[in-house]
Scaffold this motif. Structure first.
Motif, PDB file in Angstrom:
ATOM      1  N   LEU A  11      63.845  25.495  66.849  1.00  0.00           N
ATOM      2  CA  LEU A  11      63.036  26.429  67.629  1.00  0.00           C
ATOM      3  C   LEU A  11      63.178  26.156  69.124  1.00  0.00           C
ATOM      4  CD1 LEU A  11      60.988  28.682  67.904  1.00  0.00           C
ATOM      5  CD2 LEU A  11      59.154  27.001  67.510  1.00  0.00           C
ATOM      6  N   ALA A  12      63.082  24.885  69.491  1.00  0.00           N
ATOM      7  CA  ALA A  12      63.196  24.532  70.907  1.00  0.00           C
ATOM      8  C   ALA A  12      64.573  24.917  71.455  1.00  0.00           C
ATOM      9  CB  ALA A  12      62.957  23.037  71.099  1.00  0.00           C
ATOM     10  N   ALA A  13      65.611  24.653  70.690  1.00  0.00           N
ATOM     11  CA  ALA A  13      66.972  24.985  71.123  1.00  0.00           C
ATOM     12  C   ALA A  13      67.155  26.476  71.271  1.00  0.00           C
ATOM     13  CB  ALA A  13      67.981  24.412  70.127  1.00  0.00           C
ATOM     14  N   ARG A  14      66.617  27.238  70.313  1.00  0.00           N
ATOM     15  CA  ARG A  14      66.749  28.697  70.371  1.00  0.00           C
ATOM     16  C   ARG A  14      66.049  29.265  71.605  1.00  0.00           C
ATOM     17  NH1 ARG A  14      67.764  33.979  68.024  1.00  0.00           N
ATOM     18  NH2 ARG A  14      66.835  35.264  69.658  1.00  0.00           N
ATOM     19  N   LEU A  15      64.805  28.850  71.822  1.00  0.00           N
ATOM     20  CA  LEU A  15      64.033  29.391  72.934  1.00  0.00           C
ATOM     21  C   LEU A  15      64.645  29.017  74.285  1.00  0.00           C
ATOM     22  CD1 LEU A  15      60.396  28.686  71.678  1.00  0.00           C
ATOM     23  CD2 LEU A  15      61.614  30.875  71.678  1.00  0.00           C
ATOM     24  N   TYR A  16      65.158  27.793  74.380  1.00  0.00           N
ATOM     25  CA  TYR A  16      65.660  27.310  75.669  1.00  0.00           C
ATOM     26  C   TYR A  16      67.075  27.823  75.969  1.00  0.00           C
ATOM     27  CZ  TYR A  16      66.827  24.074  79.452  1.00  0.00           C
ATOM     28  OH  TYR A  16      67.200  23.549  80.651  1.00  0.00           O
ATOM     29  N   TYR A  17      67.991  27.662  75.014  1.00  0.00           N
ATOM     30  CA  TYR A  17      69.384  27.975  75.286  1.00  0.00           C
ATOM     31  C   TYR A  17      69.730  29.453  75.083  1.00  0.00           C
ATOM     32  CZ  TYR A  17      70.426  22.994  75.600  1.00  0.00           C
ATOM     33  OH  TYR A  17      70.475  21.681  75.988  1.00  0.00           O
ATOM     34  N   VAL A  18      69.118  30.098  74.097  1.00  0.00           N
ATOM     35  CA  VAL A  18      69.460  31.494  73.803  1.00  0.00           C
ATOM     36  C   VAL A  18      68.556  32.466  74.545  1.00  0.00           C
ATOM     37  CG1 VAL A  18      69.744  33.231  71.981  1.00  0.00           C
ATOM     38  CG2 VAL A  18      70.353  30.835  71.534  1.00  0.00           C
ATOM     39  N   GLY A  20      66.447  31.659  77.056  1.00  0.00           N
ATOM     40  CA  GLY A  20      66.324  31.359  78.476  1.00  0.00           C
ATOM     41  C   GLY A  20      64.925  30.992  78.935  1.00  0.00           C
ATOM     42  N   TRP A  21      64.081  30.505  78.030  1.00  0.00           N
ATOM     43  CA  TRP A  21      62.721  30.115  78.413  1.00  0.00           C
ATOM     44  C   TRP A  21      62.759  28.761  79.112  1.00  0.00           C
ATOM     45  CZ3 TRP A  21      58.629  31.546  74.147  1.00  0.00           C
ATOM     46  CH2 TRP A  21      58.741  32.906  73.860  1.00  0.00           C
ATOM     47  N   ASP A  22      61.832  28.551  80.052  1.00  0.00           N
ATOM     48  CA  ASP A  22      61.785  27.245  80.697  1.00  0.00           C
ATOM     49  C   ASP A  22      61.106  26.238  79.765  1.00  0.00           C
ATOM     50  OD1 ASP A  22      58.930  27.349  81.015  1.00  0.00           O
ATOM     51  OD2 ASP A  22      59.187  28.497  82.853  1.00  0.00           O
ATOM     52  N   GLN A  23      61.249  24.955  80.091  1.00  0.00           N
ATOM     53  CA  GLN A  23      60.771  23.910  79.188  1.00  0.00           C
ATOM     54  C   GLN A  23      59.257  23.906  79.036  1.00  0.00           C
ATOM     55  OE1 GLN A  23      62.398  20.005  79.708  1.00  0.00           O
ATOM     56  NE2 GLN A  23      64.500  20.724  79.959  1.00  0.00           N
ATOM     57  N   ALA A  24      58.528  24.315  80.055  1.00  0.00           N
ATOM     58  CA  ALA A  24      57.069  24.345  79.957  1.00  0.00           C
ATOM     59  C   ALA A  24      56.618  25.356  78.911  1.00  0.00           C
ATOM     60  CB  ALA A  24      56.468  24.692  81.320  1.00  0.00           C
ATOM     61  N   LYS A  25      57.258  26.526  78.900  1.00  0.00           N
ATOM     62  CA  LYS A  25      56.881  27.560  77.934  1.00  0.00           C
ATOM     63  C   LYS A  25      57.320  27.177  76.520  1.00  0.00           C
ATOM     64  CE  LYS A  25      56.747  32.573  77.510  1.00  0.00           C
ATOM     65  NZ  LYS A  25      57.188  33.857  78.081  1.00  0.00           N
ATOM     66  N   VAL A  26      58.501  26.542  76.429  1.00  0.00           N
ATOM     67  CA  VAL A  26      58.978  26.064  75.135  1.00  0.00           C
ATOM     68  C   VAL A  26      57.986  25.048  74.566  1.00  0.00           C
ATOM     69  CG1 VAL A  26      60.783  24.744  73.963  1.00  0.00           C
ATOM     70  CG2 VAL A  26      61.412  26.499  75.636  1.00  0.00           C
ATOM     71  N   ALA A  27      57.484  24.164  75.412  1.00  0.00           N
ATOM     72  CA  ALA A  27      56.541  23.128  74.980  1.00  0.00           C
ATOM     73  C   ALA A  27      55.290  23.739  74.368  1.00  0.00           C
ATOM     74  CB  ALA A  27      56.165  22.239  76.165  1.00  0.00           C
ATOM     75  N   VAL A  32      54.485  20.650  71.623  1.00  0.00           N
ATOM     76  CA  VAL A  32      54.790  19.284  72.043  1.00  0.00           C
ATOM     77  C   VAL A  32      54.624  19.217  73.565  1.00  0.00           C
ATOM     78  CG1 VAL A  32      56.415  18.827  70.164  1.00  0.00           C
ATOM     79  CG2 VAL A  32      57.258  19.795  72.315  1.00  0.00           C
ATOM     80  N   SER A  33      54.671  18.016  74.093  1.00  0.00           N
ATOM     81  CA  SER A  33      54.598  17.869  75.547  1.00  0.00           C
ATOM     82  C   SER A  33      55.916  18.330  76.181  1.00  0.00           C
ATOM     83  CB  SER A  33      54.335  16.413  75.924  1.00  0.00           C
ATOM     84  OG  SER A  33      55.455  15.614  75.582  1.00  0.00           O
ATOM     85  N   GLN A  34      55.854  18.649  77.470  1.00  0.00           N
ATOM     86  CA  GLN A  34      57.067  19.090  78.152  1.00  0.00           C
ATOM     87  C   GLN A  34      58.112  17.977  78.188  1.00  0.00           C
ATOM     88  OE1 GLN A  34      56.346  21.110  81.836  1.00  0.00           O
ATOM     89  NE2 GLN A  34      58.480  20.983  82.513  1.00  0.00           N
ATOM     90  N   ALA A  35      57.662  16.736  78.314  1.00  0.00           N
ATOM     91  CA  ALA A  35      58.590  15.608  78.303  1.00  0.00           C
ATOM     92  C   ALA A  35      59.329  15.522  76.970  1.00  0.00           C
ATOM     93  CB  ALA A  35      57.851  14.311  78.587  1.00  0.00           C
ATOM     94  N   LYS A  36      58.616  15.856  75.883  1.00  0.00           N
ATOM     95  CA  LYS A  36      59.234  15.781  74.554  1.00  0.00           C
ATOM     96  C   LYS A  36      60.274  16.885  74.367  1.00  0.00           C
ATOM     97  CE  LYS A  36      58.879  14.714  69.895  1.00  0.00           C
ATOM     98  NZ  LYS A  36      57.878  14.842  68.858  1.00  0.00           N
ATOM     99  N   VAL A  37      60.099  18.020  75.055  1.00  0.00           N
ATOM    100  CA  VAL A  37      61.068  19.110  74.937  1.00  0.00           C
ATOM    101  C   VAL A  37      62.452  18.623  75.363  1.00  0.00           C
ATOM    102  CG1 VAL A  37      61.780  21.352  75.858  1.00  0.00           C
ATOM    103  CG2 VAL A  37      59.404  20.977  75.197  1.00  0.00           C
ATOM    104  N   SER A  38      62.494  17.907  76.454  1.00  0.00           N
ATOM    105  CA  SER A  38      63.772  17.391  76.941  1.00  0.00           C
ATOM    106  C   SER A  38      64.425  16.493  75.900  1.00  0.00           C
ATOM    107  CB  SER A  38      63.550  16.616  78.247  1.00  0.00           C
ATOM    108  OG  SER A  38      64.769  16.114  78.735  1.00  0.00           O
ATOM    109  N   ARG A  39      63.633  15.654  75.240  1.00  0.00           N
ATOM    110  CA  ARG A  39      64.175  14.776  74.202  1.00  0.00           C
ATOM    111  C   ARG A  39      64.633  15.579  72.983  1.00  0.00           C
ATOM    112  NH1 ARG A  39      59.736  11.598  75.941  1.00  0.00           N
ATOM    113  NH2 ARG A  39      58.452  12.198  74.133  1.00  0.00           N
TER     114      ARG A  39
END
Length: 327
Positions: A11-18, A20-27, A32-39
């Motif tokens: 889900l995180a990969a789809r929202l971010y890479y496909v 184009g959502w920013d990490q805060a919205k993905v979180a 999860v926390s925004q820091a965890k999105v990066s991980r």
């Protein structure tokens, strides 16, 4: 737990890479926390959930290369694309990154290579891969001073020979002697004579071209020498030798006090490759090409454009002069 993690990763990969959502919205949506999105995104790449591809990129400015070859009679021109207003140090990096494999292809295995020093050459030599080219690398000019710099021909020659499993021939002398008598005495030494003879056999030269004012050797010259170079219209320097607009060596005492490859020897080398990075060195590059000192040019886009501007200005001046004489 593993199933939930995989769901989060996808889900995180789809929202971010496909999408184009920013990490805060993905979180927020993945809970999860925004820091965890990066991980999560990093883990998605490691597991192959995300496979990043980049469309093929041609780093060469080929129309400009073709124009330089056509207008200047070069064997080859390698012009590397670079962003406008890029600092010279960064232009060197991007040029070296993309041009080094191309330069490698211009140096056949077993070649005798005359090598100068310089900051641009340093970035190129640092990027050379380990190969078994087995060249004989000749230091094309003597030491620049008491302190050895990483961009000196001595250091670059050793590095190139080591990386390519070749042999390095050291020119163990200063680039400038105090007078002609001292220079003549040095030239009589067997070791120096041996190196000079080997320079005559070089099939490749890899040299850096600098403007007379921008030369790394400028600090080693006194005011009298600098004034003489100015009066003899020096525009460029290669291997410690200064030349004018036509690529002819300036007639100053430095000409007979230099321990380096002679310009006439350089002209006879079949594959002489000149590296130029920095718009202020464009006029020196043009003069070196005019004088037959180099037959191949490696440069960045901004420098190449400045060089083309100089060529066009020359053509305009010649046309104006012809018109004046005809009328």
């Amino acid at each position: 737990m593993q199933s939930d993690t995989n769901e989060q990763l996808h889900l995180a990969a789809r929202l971010y890479y496909v999408d184009g959502w920013d990490q805060a919205k993905v979180a927020e949506l993945v809970r999860v926390s925004q820091a965890k999105v990066s991980r999560l995104l990093s883990l998605a790449r490691k597991r192959g959930i995300v496979r990043i591809t980049v469309a093929d990129y041609d780093a060469r400015q080929r129309p400009l290369e073709n124009e330089l070859v056509k207008r200047l009679g070069l064997k080859i021109a390698i012009v590397i694309k670079a962003m406008e207003d890029l600092p010279v140090s960064k232009a060197r990096e991007i040029t070296a990154h993309f041009a080094t494999p191309l330069i490698e292809s211009l140096i056949p295995p077993g070649s005798i290579v005359a090598l100068s020093g310089g900051l641009s050459l340093q970035t190129i030599i640092n990027r050379l891969p380990m190969t078994s080219h087995a060249p004989t690398v000749i230091q094309a000019l003597g030491q620049m001073g008491a302190n050895i710099n990483l961009w000196d021909a001595q250091e670059l020659g050793r590095s190139m020979a080591e990386k390519w499993q070749g042999k390095f021939l050291l020119l163990n002398a200063p680039v400038y002697l105090p007078n002609k008598t001292a220079c003549d005495a040095m030239l009589k030494l067997d070791q120096i004579q041996s190196i000079k003879r080997k320079m005559q056999e070089a099939s490749v030269a890899l040299i850096e071209i600098r403007s007379a004012n921008n030369s790394l050797l400028a600090d080693s010259l006194g005011k009298t020498e600098r004034d003489l170079l100015e009066r003899t219209h020096a525009v460029g320097e290669v291997c410690g030798r200064y030349f004018d607009h036509n690529g002819a060596e300036c007639d100053t005492p430095l000409k007979i006090q230099s321990l380096s490859i002679e310009l006439e020897t350089l002209r006879r080398i079949p594959q002489s490759i000149g590296v130029v990075c920095g718009q202020e060195d464009s006029l020196a590059a043009l003069a070196a090409i005019r004088g037959g000192l180099i037959k191949a040019l490696v440069t960045d886009e901004s420098t190449a454009k400045t060089l083309m501007g100089l060529i066009n200005n020359d053509l305009t001046e010649k046309k104006a002069s012809l018109h004046y004489h005809l009328t």
